[in-house]
Design an enzyme around this catalytic site. Structure first.
Site, PDB file in Angstrom:
ATOM      1  N   HIS A 123       0.061  -4.352   9.236  1.00 31.43           N
ATOM      2  CA  HIS A 123       0.476  -3.661  10.467  1.00 31.43           C
ATOM      3  C   HIS A 123       0.429  -4.630  11.642  1.00 31.43           C
ATOM      4  CE1 HIS A 123       0.097   0.171   8.398  1.00 31.43           C
ATOM      5  NE2 HIS A 123      -1.148  -0.100   8.073  1.00 31.43           N
ATOM      6  N   GLU A 181      -3.817  -5.318   4.129  1.00 30.08           N
ATOM      7  CA  GLU A 181      -3.867  -4.557   5.387  1.00 30.08           C
ATOM      8  C   GLU A 181      -4.504  -5.390   6.501  1.00 30.08           C
ATOM      9  OE1 GLU A 181      -5.955  -0.743   5.550  1.00 30.08           O
ATOM     10  OE2 GLU A 181      -4.358   0.115   6.745  1.00 30.08           O
ATOM     11  N   HIS A 232      -4.838   1.659   0.346  1.00 27.36           N
ATOM     12  CA  HIS A 232      -6.308   1.661   0.327  1.00 27.36           C
ATOM     13  C   HIS A 232      -6.809   1.882  -1.100  1.00 27.36           C
ATOM     14  CE1 HIS A 232      -4.677   3.591   4.104  1.00 27.36           C
ATOM     15  NE2 HIS A 232      -4.998   2.373   4.486  1.00 27.36           N
TER      16      HIS A 232
HETATM   17 ZN   LIG Z   1      -2.432   0.613   6.761  1.00 29.31          ZN
END
Ligand SMILES: [Zn+2]
Length: 350
Positions: free
Chosen positions: A8, A284, A223
């Site tokens: 991100h 991530e 995740h």
């Molecule tokens: Zn994420």
């Protein structure tokens, strides 16, 4: 090649936050609404925001490409109206497009969707199509709970979502299941809400015939799949009790898990329990957990390191996790990678 399917833009230039503050202030006082959607962010500011962060980590960790999307907690679909979400979404997606244009070798885009609680997901189709066909994005982040922790919209298996799925299939793009911030004080965003959503989405798929209706629809559960791999026996058993087909047939042509599990035993479990063909490398970064693990001396989110340490994985397994599976799940990734091949390395850091 190492493709990180989950990154991100968490280091955005300040201009984005300034716009958002004004947009939110405008919800209570119309005179404070921003008068322009031009963020005033320069290319140099974008370069600076990435050089010391994502690009530095890519170089250090040997990541070739990151599949890059707007800050997930920033989507905040529960804030304001559908119009607020649409405006904000377009701005965030356009900023990702600028990143991918400045660094075409390093990033390929995934969009956020202009979701809003209680608003039909069909209304996201237009923005998804714009991002894919005009901006070259290869997927989207789909928020299964636009209410931000109160789960007021129908489950992902409901026909409520079908028009969006039809669009995804038409465009040949998968969605990462990704909630945003939590406005429910019971759920810490990254520690509980994210993992709850990953787990809940899987169970919604399990109890439905969604993939009979959409055999080519693909989802990545991030995740590490939430609690799912750890409880794989529970899910297999529940499916069996409900007279569902074995999970391998029922879900595993359509549902994939990333490797954002921040310790070696977790990655060992993931790669032992879930078929290798269903695991995509991701970190991530720069994201939820930024610190260094004192037990290892390395960043928690340096997930490639764990994959290299799992003795049971063959080179072929690692190849699938790092590259091959992403090429299968993201239908448009191959043509992006072909274009990338033709770029000179100089252009990549222009
Ligand atoms: Zn994420």
């Amino acid at each position: 090649m190492i493709i990180d399917c989950h990154g991100h833009y968490t280091t955005e230039p300040a201009g984005l936050g300034v716009f958002r503050d004004r947009q939110l202030a405008g919800l209570v006082d119309a005179t404070r609404r921003p008068t322009t959607t031009n963020l005033g962010i320069t290319d140099d500011e974008i370069r600076q925001s990435l050089e010391g962060a994502q690009l530095k980590l890519q170089r250090e960790r040997g990541t070739d490409v990151t599949i890059f999307s707007p800050r997930a907690s920033g989507m905040a679909h529960h804030v304001g109206t559908a119009q607020t979400s649409a405006e904000w979404t377009r701005i965030c997606n356009d900023l990702i497009h600028r990143v991918c244009t400045l660094y075409p070798r390093n990033f390929v885009g995934v969009c956020q969707l202009p979701q809003s609680p209680g608003v039909e997901p069909r209304r996201c189709g237009e923005e998804l199509e714009r991002c894919v066909t005009e901006l070259g994005f290869i997927g989207c982040n789909l928020n299964p709970d636009p209410s931000g922790g109160y789960w007021r919209d129908p489950p992902l298996s409901d026909r409520w979502w079908y028009p969006l799925y039809e669009k995804m299939v038409d465009l040949d793009v998968p969605a990462m299941i990704h909630v945003s911030s939590s406005c429910n004080p019971c759920f810490h965003a990254t520690g509980a809400h994210y993992i709850n959503a990953d787990t809940s989405a899987f169970m919604q798929f399990l109890t439905s015939d969604l993939f009979r209706d959409f055999p080519t629809l693909k989802f990545i559960i991030p995740h590490g799949g939430g609690a799912v791999p750890y409880h794989w026996g529970r899910y297999r058993g529940l499916a069996q009790d409900m007279k569902r087909p074995p999970l391998s047939e029922h879900l595993l042509n359509n549902v994939f898990f990333d490797t954002c599990v921040y310790h070696l035993p977790g990655i060992e479990l993931l790669t032992k329990v879930i078929p290798i063909d269903n695991i995509l490398f991701a970190s991530e970064m720069v994201g939820a957990v930024r610190g260094v693990d004192p037990q290892t001396g390395h960043n928690y989110d340096d997930t490639a390191r764990y994959l290299h340490q799992v003795a049971a994985l063959s080179d072929q397994d690692r190849c699938k996790i790092f590259e091959g599976n992403a090429r299968k799940v993201y239908g448009r990734l191959n043509s992006y990678l072909e274009r990338r091949e033709r770029l000179s390395p100089v252009e990549s850091t222009a």
